[in-house]
Design a protein around this motif. Structure first.
Motif, PDB file in Angstrom:
ATOM      1  N   GLU A 181       2.620   2.027   1.171  1.00 17.09           N
ATOM      2  CA  GLU A 181       1.721   2.087   2.311  1.00 17.09           C
ATOM      3  C   GLU A 181       2.502   2.472   3.566  1.00 17.09           C
ATOM      4  OE1 GLU A 181      -0.406  -1.502   2.769  1.00 17.09           O
ATOM      5  OE2 GLU A 181      -1.319  -1.422   0.781  1.00 17.09           O
ATOM      6  N   GLU A 182       1.894   3.300   4.377  1.00 15.92           N
ATOM      7  CA  GLU A 182       2.537   3.739   5.611  1.00 15.92           C
ATOM      8  C   GLU A 182       2.536   2.607   6.634  1.00 15.92           C
ATOM      9  OE1 GLU A 182       2.079   7.218   9.040  1.00 15.92           O
ATOM     10  OE2 GLU A 182       0.692   7.129   7.340  1.00 15.92           O
ATOM     11  N   PHE A 183       3.709   2.366   7.199  1.00 16.88           N
ATOM     12  CA  PHE A 183       3.840   1.309   8.209  1.00 16.88           C
ATOM     13  C   PHE A 183       3.483   1.900   9.570  1.00 16.88           C
ATOM     14  CE2 PHE A 183       6.369  -1.149  11.290  1.00 16.88           C
ATOM     15  CZ  PHE A 183       5.865  -2.413  11.018  1.00 16.88           C
ATOM     16  N   LYS A 184       2.394   1.409  10.144  1.00 17.54           N
ATOM     17  CA  LYS A 184       1.917   1.949  11.413  1.00 17.54           C
ATOM     18  C   LYS A 184       2.319   1.023  12.549  1.00 17.54           C
ATOM     19  CE  LYS A 184      -2.048   4.340   9.379  1.00 17.54           C
ATOM     20  NZ  LYS A 184      -3.532   4.475   9.376  1.00 17.54           N
ATOM     21  N   MET A 185       2.993   1.587  13.523  1.00 15.76           N
ATOM     22  CA  MET A 185       3.415   0.811  14.677  1.00 15.76           C
ATOM     23  C   MET A 185       3.382   1.690  15.917  1.00 15.76           C
ATOM     24  SD  MET A 185       6.979  -1.253  15.348  1.00 15.76           S
ATOM     25  CE  MET A 185       7.943   0.267  15.603  1.00 15.76           C
ATOM     26  N   GLU A 186       2.898   1.122  17.009  1.00 20.23           N
ATOM     27  CA  GLU A 186       2.847   1.845  18.281  1.00 20.23           C
ATOM     28  C   GLU A 186       3.692   1.090  19.307  1.00 20.23           C
ATOM     29  OE1 GLU A 186      -0.310   2.759  21.906  1.00 20.23           O
ATOM     30  OE2 GLU A 186      -1.067   2.185  19.915  1.00 20.23           O
TER      31      GLU A 186
END
Length: 241
Positions: free
Chosen positions: A6-11
């Motif tokens: 799963e792609e780790f999404k962080m902003e």
């Protein structure tokens, strides 16, 4: 068939020397462990003070305590063997500030008051700064690490007014369909709950805050907490083999 990761999404919401704010999907267990690991980041602080003269109204122990809480710059090349001397020799009448310390350690905030000297009174000492851990003494804690959920708020005419007029949130309110995703203060949350108790709940995203006391950049506190956590996990793995 291999399972796709799963792609780790962080902003990155904010990134300065003093403060780092991250937005990402909730993983409270991980970030609580990282929060606790901040106390295991080596940080420079005054650990020992040798007094030669103290005519001030404060006991030696009180001055030493105040000196220990003065934030000092922690350089990456420092180690457990690091020892830095800071000297002070002043004669009153005057107010002694942290900027009056002389030595090779950088004082982050120079206007921290230490004590007051009256006419003809003198203060003279040599302080030694070393690396230490926050779990051993709070003076070695480099900053704050905390998190909270982004709120999911059900839209309505009255609720929309509260959300749109909200201030001081870490992110701007975002409307997706019939829901708001926002970071509200306590007063706004209470106002919405008065309108509709079921209108507000935690979303699946959190905001992570790292605030530096000045010893090191906020980003380095995050990296340091990760390294400390990894070290503890490696030690645990060795013991259970």
């Amino acid at each position: 068939m291999e399972r796709e990761e799963e792609e780790f999404k962080m902003e990155v919401v904010k990134n300065t020397e003093e403060k780092l704010i991250l937005r990402l999907e909730a993983n409270e267990g991980l970030f609580n462990a990282m929060r606790r690991s901040v106390s295991e980041i080596p940080t420079l602080a005054i650990d020992d003070v040798e007094f030669y003269k103290n005519d001030s109204a404060l006991y030696d122990e009180m001055i030493a305590h105040r000196l220990g809480l003065v934030p000092l710059k922690t350089e990456k090349g420092m180690s457990s063997k690091t020892k830095i001397e800071l000297k002070l020799s002043k004669k009153g009448p005057c107010t002694i500030y942290s900027k009056d310390l002389e030595g090779d350690a950088e004082v982050i905030y120079g206007d921290i008051p230490i004590t007051i000297l009256n006419d003809e009174h003198k203060l003279e000492f040599v302080a030694t700064a070393t690396l230490g851990l926050g779990k051993e003494h709070a003076k070695h804690t480099p900053g704050l690490f905390y998190y909270r959920h982004i709120l999911e708020v059900k839209s309505s005419l009255q609720v929309d007014k509260v959300v749109e007029n909200s201030k001081n949130g870490a992110i701007k309110p975002e409307k997706k369909g019939s829901k708001w995703f926002c970071d509200l203060n306590e007063a706004d949350v209470k106002e919405i709950e008065k309108l509709d108790k079921e209108a507000i709940k935690d979303s699946q995203e959190i905001l992570v805050f790292i605030e530096s006391f000045g010893n090191m950049p906020a980003k380095d506190i995050l990296i340091g907490s990760v390294k400390a956590l990894e070290s503890n996990l490696d030690e645990l793995e060795k013991k259970i083999k």
